[in-house]
Enzyme design. Sequence first.
Site, short mmCIF file in Angstrom:
data_model
loop_
_atom_site.label_atom_id
_atom_site.label_comp_id
_atom_site.label_asym_id
_atom_site.label_seq_id
_atom_site.Cartn_x
_atom_site.Cartn_y
_atom_site.Cartn_z
N HIS A 130 61.54 89.35 42.62
CA HIS A 130 62.53 89.27 41.55
C HIS A 130 62.77 90.70 41.05
CE1 HIS A 130 63.88 88.37 37.40
NE2 HIS A 130 64.12 87.14 37.81
N ASP A 207 52.75 88.35 40.52
CA ASP A 207 53.80 87.79 39.67
C ASP A 207 53.73 86.28 39.82
OD1 ASP A 207 56.08 86.75 38.59
OD2 ASP A 207 57.46 88.12 39.60
N GLN A 210 56.51 81.91 39.10
CA GLN A 210 56.97 80.66 39.74
C GLN A 210 55.83 79.80 40.27
OE1 GLN A 210 60.01 79.43 39.88
NE2 GLN A 210 61.06 81.18 38.95
N LYS A 233 58.53 79.15 31.61
CA LYS A 233 58.57 78.52 32.94
C LYS A 233 57.40 77.57 33.14
CE LYS A 233 60.86 82.46 35.19
NZ LYS A 233 62.26 82.05 35.38
N CYS A 370 68.57 86.99 40.71
CA CYS A 370 67.85 88.24 40.38
C CYS A 370 67.02 88.71 41.57
CB CYS A 370 66.96 88.08 39.15
SG CYS A 370 67.90 87.83 37.66
N1 PLP Z 1 59.44 86.95 38.49
C1 PLP Z 1 59.88 85.81 39.05
C2 PLP Z 1 59.36 85.41 40.40
C3 PLP Z 1 60.80 85.03 38.38
O1 PLP Z 1 61.26 83.91 38.94
C4 PLP Z 1 61.26 85.45 37.10
C5 PLP Z 1 62.30 84.67 36.39
O2 PLP Z 1 63.07 83.96 36.98
C6 PLP Z 1 60.76 86.62 36.57
C7 PLP Z 1 59.85 87.35 37.28
C8 PLP Z 1 61.17 87.10 35.21
O3 PLP Z 1 60.72 86.22 34.23
P1 PLP Z 1 61.15 86.38 32.71
O4 PLP Z 1 62.65 86.46 32.71
O5 PLP Z 1 60.63 85.16 32.05
O6 PLP Z 1 60.53 87.63 32.20
#
Ligand code: PLP
Length: 413
Positions: A130, A207, A210, A233, A370
């Site tokens: 992401h 990270d 998900q 999430k 993203c």
């Molecule tokens: N990393 C992953 C794999 C994500 O799917 C997301 C959000 O969709 C993020 C990071 C960023 O999360 P946040 O917008 O809650 O900070």
Amino acid sequence: MDAFDESRVFDVARVRADFPILSRCFGKLPLVYFDNGASVQKPMVVVEALSRYYREAHANIHRGVHRLSEEATAAFEEARRRVGRFINARETRECIFTRGTTESINLVAASWGAENLRAGDEILLTEMEHHANIVPWQQVAARTGASVRVVPVAPSGELQAGVWRELLSSRTRLVAVAHASNVLGTINPVREIVEAAHAVGALVLVDAAQSVAHFPVDVQELGADFLVFSSHKVFGPTGIGVLFGRAELLNAMPPYQCGGDMVLEVDFEGTTFREIPERFEAGTPNIADAIAFGEALDYVAALHPGARAHEAFLLDEATRRLGAIPGLRIIGTAGQKVPVISFLLGDIHPLDVGTMLDADGIAVRTGHHCAMPLMKALGVRGTVRASFAFYNTVEEISRLVVSLERIRKMFGQ
Ligand code: PLP
């Protein structure tokens, strides 16, 4: 397993009753919410925790001598304990509250990265990250002279062991990798990656944005040095999340933001800082959301493993039925997946598919998710993404299939 087996493994109707928003209708159409990868809905225990806190227990924390402040402090610190339990952290203080995954990664990049990276060092990312797990590293690399290297994604949506192992070397200082891809659904072999990274002296940031909503995540078992995720999430409120870091790493890192609550002694000649977790929690934190986040984590943990079996069933069912639609191409066919299906429907633009599904009451996500570098690698401009949670049903998948068939015919595909 057929559709009627669903209730045997998991009482989805009972769980849905915890989420009032799921009974919303748009006109006569009941909502089908398949945008869980972006953010999941909130159970009543979370909504009530927020309301109860503001009705009965709000005060600023840590500094008050009065009872209300003590109660709020205790509830906030209990939430931290719940986070620690949820990811099996060795110590509660290893869990820092942040605004979410994005802020957690920025914190590590700005604090650990700026302190530890030098010219010639390498940060290893994957093509499926992401933007939140790419851009902070690019920025710190530009400032320190380190470079970013990237593990490519195979056509199946997986990282190939031969490839990522080759990219690890004594120059690698940190590997930042998604536990599960928000586009492909792929669950990455994080434990193996951590083992191999540690063998060359590199740290690993996982990270887990998900993964945490779908299966238990254990930082000790993974061996993660840092692990980050967002409350929204995993059935909690927006605006709060976690940075887990090993205590010795976090305590050696310089503060990210400075202000009240994170200092020991302030003098115009100099300031000394507290240890973790306060070291990284400058200013009044998001008290109410932290408390409701703790409720969400307990709620989710209690639903395992039935929820996981139900989600696996939904993923199999949706993969099979979407895959049978002529011209529909599923993007991401890894052996181990969270319940996320990205797809293209013939030549129809993903935005058109998403807009027409919305007209049928079905919420999906469309676009680059993203993950522009991944889109480029896959050679697509974007995808439609249906992402499931344990409150979804096979009947909802049937509605998606009927809708997609209608759209396909309308576009003459
Ligand atoms: N990393 C992953 C794999 C994500 O799917 C997301 C959000 O969709 C993020 C990071 C960023 O999360 P946040 O917008 O809650 O900070």
